[in-house]
Design a protein around this motif. Structure first.
Motif, PDB file in Angstrom:
ATOM      1  N   GLY A   3       0.808  -1.214   0.000  1.00 18.61           N
ATOM      2  CA  GLY A   3       0.000   0.000   0.000  1.00 18.61           C
ATOM      3  C   GLY A   3       0.844   1.268   0.000  1.00 18.61           C
ATOM      4  O   GLY A   3       0.461   2.292  -0.540  1.00 18.61           O
ATOM      5  N   THR A   4       2.006   1.223   0.619  1.00 20.51           N
ATOM      6  CA  THR A   4       2.866   2.404   0.671  1.00 20.51           C
ATOM      7  C   THR A   4       3.465   2.717  -0.694  1.00 20.51           C
ATOM      8  O   THR A   4       3.687   3.878  -1.001  1.00 20.51           O
ATOM      9  N   ASP A   5       3.714   1.704  -1.502  1.00 17.66           N
ATOM     10  CA  ASP A   5       4.276   1.926  -2.827  1.00 17.66           C
ATOM     11  C   ASP A   5       3.291   2.637  -3.741  1.00 17.66           C
ATOM     12  O   ASP A   5       3.688   3.351  -4.652  1.00 17.66           O
ATOM     13  N   ALA A   9       0.857   7.332  -6.409  1.00 20.74           N
ATOM     14  CA  ALA A   9      -0.096   7.203  -7.516  1.00 20.74           C
ATOM     15  C   ALA A   9      -1.489   7.604  -7.070  1.00 20.74           C
ATOM     16  O   ALA A   9      -2.216   8.294  -7.801  1.00 20.74           O
ATOM     17  N   ARG A  10      -1.886   7.193  -5.881  1.00 23.71           N
ATOM     18  CA  ARG A  10      -3.208   7.567  -5.365  1.00 23.71           C
ATOM     19  C   ARG A  10      -3.327   9.078  -5.204  1.00 23.71           C
ATOM     20  O   ARG A  10      -4.350   9.666  -5.534  1.00 23.71           O
ATOM     21  N   GLU A  11      -2.277   9.705  -4.695  1.00 22.31           N
ATOM     22  CA  GLU A  11      -2.303  11.150  -4.527  1.00 22.31           C
ATOM     23  C   GLU A  11      -2.377  11.855  -5.875  1.00 22.31           C
ATOM     24  O   GLU A  11      -3.081  12.853  -6.021  1.00 22.31           O
ATOM     25  N   SER A  12      -1.675  11.333  -6.855  1.00 22.59           N
ATOM     26  CA  SER A  12      -1.707  11.912  -8.196  1.00 22.59           C
ATOM     27  C   SER A  12      -3.106  11.842  -8.791  1.00 22.59           C
ATOM     28  O   SER A  12      -3.603  12.810  -9.371  1.00 22.59           O
TER      29      SER A  12
END
Length: 101
Positions: A3-5, A9-12
């Motif tokens: 999940g940390t990796d 991408a999620r923030e983007s």
């Protein structure tokens, strides 16, 4: 991937959604996404000619290579932006226009 990796991408995608990334693409955006190489060449080639000719008209032929490289770099940036638009549209197709993270 953990999940940390995936956090950047999620923030983007969250930023993209806030600035209107969930909207349906326009006809122009569809064209750009279908032809990223054409966009890069179509923008980069005239810029290369303009920058190179400006250097030659300034009687500085040593700067013509720099002008050509600068035009090619700008064309590459436009092409990569069009490729990013293609990926955005592909993600919209997978997730649907109204889905949430």
């Amino acid at each position: 991937m953990t999940g940390t990796d995936r956090e950047p991408a999620r923030e983007s995608w969250t930023v993209g959604r806030v600035v209107g990334g969930q909207e349906q693409p326009t006809r122009f955006q569809l064209f750009i996404a279908r032809h990223p190489l054409g966009v890069g060449l179509g923008v980069g080639t005239p810029l290369m000619v303009i920058f190179t000719s400006a250097a030659l008209l300034d009687h500085a032929p040593e700067n013509s290579v720099t002008g050509a490289c600068f035009g090619a770099a700008l064309g590459g940036i436009y092409g990569l932006t069009a490729l990013g638009e293609r990926h955005r549209q592909r993600r919209l197709g997978r997730r649907g226009p109204r889905s949430r993270l």
